[in-house]
Design a protein around this motif. Structure first.
Motif, PDB file in Angstrom:
ATOM      1  N   ALA A 313      38.095  39.358  36.300  1.00 32.26           N
ATOM      2  CA  ALA A 313      38.986  39.189  37.123  1.00 32.26           C
ATOM      3  C   ALA A 313      40.267  38.138  36.785  1.00 32.26           C
ATOM      4  CB  ALA A 313      38.519  38.448  38.560  1.00 32.26           C
ATOM      5  N   ALA A 314      39.789  37.385  35.974  1.00 27.81           N
ATOM      6  CA  ALA A 314      40.772  36.343  35.304  1.00 27.81           C
ATOM      7  C   ALA A 314      41.580  37.199  34.497  1.00 27.81           C
ATOM      8  CB  ALA A 314      40.113  34.948  34.573  1.00 27.81           C
ATOM      9  N   PHE A 315      41.090  37.786  33.624  1.00 30.43           N
ATOM     10  CA  PHE A 315      41.877  38.698  32.740  1.00 30.43           C
ATOM     11  C   PHE A 315      42.846  39.594  33.475  1.00 30.43           C
ATOM     12  CE2 PHE A 315      43.016  42.483  30.140  1.00 30.43           C
ATOM     13  CZ  PHE A 315      43.043  41.803  28.970  1.00 30.43           C
ATOM     14  N   VAL A 316      42.526  40.219  34.624  1.00 30.20           N
ATOM     15  CA  VAL A 316      43.353  41.180  35.226  1.00 30.20           C
ATOM     16  C   VAL A 316      44.410  40.274  35.748  1.00 30.20           C
ATOM     17  CG1 VAL A 316      43.623  42.626  37.201  1.00 30.20           C
ATOM     18  CG2 VAL A 316      41.523  43.006  35.633  1.00 30.20           C
ATOM     19  N   LYS A 317      44.071  39.407  36.566  1.00 31.48           N
ATOM     20  CA  LYS A 317      45.278  38.374  37.451  1.00 31.48           C
ATOM     21  C   LYS A 317      46.172  37.933  36.356  1.00 31.48           C
ATOM     22  CE  LYS A 317      45.080  33.607  39.317  1.00 31.48           C
ATOM     23  NZ  LYS A 317      44.327  32.478  39.721  1.00 31.48           N
ATOM     24  N   TYR A 318      45.688  37.209  35.252  1.00 29.13           N
ATOM     25  CA  TYR A 318      46.618  36.716  34.266  1.00 29.13           C
ATOM     26  C   TYR A 318      47.483  37.767  33.721  1.00 29.13           C
ATOM     27  CZ  TYR A 318      44.654  32.023  35.281  1.00 29.13           C
ATOM     28  OH  TYR A 318      44.106  31.092  35.687  1.00 29.13           O
ATOM     29  N   ARG A 319      47.000  38.954  33.248  1.00 30.51           N
ATOM     30  CA  ARG A 319      47.731  39.975  32.767  1.00 30.51           C
ATOM     31  C   ARG A 319      48.842  40.372  33.557  1.00 30.51           C
ATOM     32  NH1 ARG A 319      44.537  45.370  31.260  1.00 30.51           N
ATOM     33  NH2 ARG A 319      44.530  45.269  33.481  1.00 30.51           N
ATOM     34  N   LYS A 320      48.435  40.711  34.951  1.00 32.92           N
ATOM     35  CA  LYS A 320      49.499  41.097  35.968  1.00 32.92           C
ATOM     36  C   LYS A 320      50.568  40.261  36.172  1.00 32.92           C
ATOM     37  CE  LYS A 320      49.841  42.406  40.736  1.00 32.92           C
ATOM     38  NZ  LYS A 320      48.962  42.333  41.986  1.00 32.92           N
ATOM     39  N   ALA A 321      50.159  38.836  36.125  1.00 35.98           N
ATOM     40  CA  ALA A 321      51.255  37.749  36.125  1.00 35.98           C
ATOM     41  C   ALA A 321      52.251  37.843  35.085  1.00 35.98           C
ATOM     42  CB  ALA A 321      50.435  36.253  36.140  1.00 35.98           C
TER      43      ALA A 321
END
Length: 331
Positions: A313-321
């Protein structure tokens, strides 16, 4: 390359869930897993013989050591080939992993006396093998790398850990796997200091040839510092990563390492880009994280993403940002 719909085109894995399995993200490693599954020592030896650098050999050895049950065929190889340093070193690395699994990654106050006893027993078994290898083959990189880690687990002190690293560095001065292990030794959680940890990371980044992985040590040191502060309250940890000195430290380290024109990813590339991607993201420096996420796409390394409560979830969140920042830059 940005698209007219606000996404990033040309990267098919850029919106997919992250893949953490190194045998998936680095398919050239699959023959090693196959050899291990069949207990095939000749195939294992041939795989290591085909690797081009000591850093690659250390990376592959660490993966093999993390596979349950491989100690059985490695012990057979050691018995059959008593003069060969490879099976002894791989077996020692496996013993180290068995011991650390027993100890767990918890802080010392949460590890029982029985866990410590069994942990130290496995590390001493590893040491017995490694002492022989290092005496017979003093330039054998991975044996010294594992001994840096056993020094930490056996609590032999900072001076002994550094002595072992220096013995390796005399032959292989920029051996990134050993550098990452010594960096752990130098952190306060292992009786080191932040001055020592950050100093060593910067020293390695400055001394290494441009385009090496050593610059990622700077990001790892800051992530370790963030994690320590996180235990004292999230606000101080967040403020630390947002700080301009940390941001500038990360920028310099990234430019001389994974973003340099001479950089070649190798096996450690996913982990190095992951360290920078997470460090920049935790500080809210999403534009700085862009090139790292573009390089990663849907690939990720368990370390350091395991430092977050939900790595995927952290990877997806920060990649999106980061990708949103990339789109904003292009407008």
């Amino acid at each position: 390359m940005t698209s007219t719909t606000g996404g990033v085109s040309g990267a098919p894995g850029i919106s997919a869930p992250p893949r953490f399995d190194p045998f998936d993200t680095l398919p050239e490693l699959v023959p090693l897993r196959t050899a291990a599954a069949h207990g095939d020592w000749p195939a294992t030896a041939a795989f290591f013989a085909g690797l081009g650098t000591e850093a690659q050999r250390s990376f592959a050895a660490g993966l093999l050591a993390d596979i349950d049950g491989v100690e059985r065929y490695l012990e057979q190889a050691v018995a059959a080939l008593p003069g060969d340093p490879l099976p002894r070193t791989l077996l020692a690395d496996r013993y180290l992993h068995i011991g650390w699994d027993i100890r767990s990654g918890a802080r010392a106050q949460h590890v029982s006396r029985d866990q410590f006893d069994r942990f130290h027993d496995w590390l001493r078994r590893a040491e017995q093998l490694l002492i022989e290898v290092c005496a017979e083959h003093p330039s054998y990189a991975h044996a010294w790398t594992v001994r840096v880690t056993t020094a930490r687990g056996l609590e032999l002190g900072q001076a002994e850990a550094r002595r072992r690293y220096d013995r390796l560095a005399a032959h292989h001065p920029h051996h990134y796997p050993a550098q990452t292990q010594l960096l752990q030794n130098l952190c306060p959680k292992w009786s080191g200091s932040w001055e020592a940890a950050h100093g060593f990371a910067r020293e390695c980044a400055a001394a290494a040839p441009d385009g090496s992985h050593s610059g990622a040590l700077v990001a790892i040191a800051h992530l370790e510092h963030w994690l320590e502060l996180l235990g004292d309250g999230g606000m101080e940890a967040a403020a630390y990563m947002r700080g301009v000195p940390v941001r500038d430290d990360l920028r310099f380290a990234a430019q001389v390492s994974v973003l340099h024109k001479d950089y070649r990813p190798g096996f450690h590339g996913i982990g190095a880009h992951s360290a920078f991607a997470l460090a920049f993201s935790l500080g809210g420096h999403h534009q700085d994280a862009i090139p790292h996420f573009l390089e990663l796409e849907d690939r990720a390394a368990e370390f350091p993403w395991q430092y977050t409560p939900d790595p995927a979830a952290a990877f997806v969140k920060y990649r999106k940002a980061a990708l949103s920042a990339a789109w904003g830059e292009s407008r």
